[in-house]
Scaffold this active site. Sequence first.
Site, short mmCIF file in Angstrom:
data_model
loop_
_atom_site.label_atom_id
_atom_site.label_comp_id
_atom_site.label_asym_id
_atom_site.label_seq_id
_atom_site.Cartn_x
_atom_site.Cartn_y
_atom_site.Cartn_z
N LYS A 51 42.72 -22.25 -11.86
CA LYS A 51 43.06 -21.13 -10.86
C LYS A 51 44.30 -20.42 -11.23
O LYS A 51 44.51 -19.22 -11.02
CB LYS A 51 43.25 -21.86 -9.39
N GLN A 75 44.77 -28.76 -3.33
CA GLN A 75 43.86 -29.31 -4.13
C GLN A 75 43.04 -30.62 -3.51
O GLN A 75 43.87 -31.41 -3.40
CB GLN A 75 43.96 -29.30 -5.39
N ASP A 98 41.65 -21.10 0.98
CA ASP A 98 40.37 -21.72 0.77
C ASP A 98 39.45 -21.21 2.00
O ASP A 98 38.26 -21.71 2.08
CB ASP A 98 40.48 -23.22 0.64
#
Length: 275
Positions: free
Chosen positions: A49, A93, A116
């Site tokens: 990422k 994460q 997200d």
Amino acid sequence: MAVILDGKATSLKVLDKVKERVSKLNTTPHLVVILVGDNPASKIYVNNKKKAAEKVGIKSTILEFGVNITENELLSEIAMLNNDNDVTGILVQLPLPEHIDKNKIITSISPKKDVDGFHPENGGKLLLGVEPYFYPATPQGILMLLDEYNIELDGKNAVVVGRSNIVGKPMAQMLLKRNATVTMCHSHTQNLNEIIKTADIVISAVGKKIIRCKMVKKNSCMIDVGIFRDNNGKLTGDVDFDIVSPTCGFITPVPGGVGPMTIASLMYNASKVYL
Ligand code: NAP
């Protein structure tokens, strides 16, 4: 033989567009990725990422915390990031260690920085058909891929296999928003093969070789989200590519299908700034 939906090539196109979009902003987006513990797979995802962010001109920071960080300590870190105007996106994460309540952490992220798209406000808006700040990256990336190949969704029968909060459920809502007729399947579904036969579009997010049947509808579209290692250690997906691809019209490979689209879609989200 089916057309292969090339996620790698399409993701590069999306990343180019994101790069252009970022270059026109009057601020540099800054994505902060929080990593707790030392899960090797999570470390790889987080670094991928960061690399993708750098390629498109998004500033990125990885904040690493030991596995023993308490839930309250993590909540205070997120509160600081929420209040920091230099930070435009926050991503935690997953998975988190068991002593930390994942839902509490996700809910503590500002919905305007929740790249997200997992915050209840963003999920709730999606459910209500109101524009959320962010759509979850994997389903959004899948729609980008379908659009790239001009695959019609309006009025089509779409079957989503798997009902996770990160893929299956938002995928179903996003397909509904695009006027598909959506059926959701999960581990209690009876006669999955019969349901798959009715589908113009199948989106499988299970993590097991589940779509083995030759009975897919002619010219249908198979989107394989699953990614795992088979008994020989080879990366594979939910769909038996060799059995299904002679009948269906479109199919994603694993790897090289949904995976790269997820990263590109996440970068699209990270380029959105709501300060
Ligand atoms: P998940 O939380 O792992 O849940 C799996 C889902 O599959 C559950 O809803 C489960 O049903 C369902 N399921 C299990 N066995 C089934 C069966 N025999 N028939 C029908 N459904 C069954 O889901 P996830 O997090 O979305 O991950 C799914 C897969 O996608 C994994 O391989 C993951 O690595 C991959 N993934 C890939 C990407 C990418 O970018 N490529 C992104 C996210 C996930 P129940 O709810 O009834 O248990």
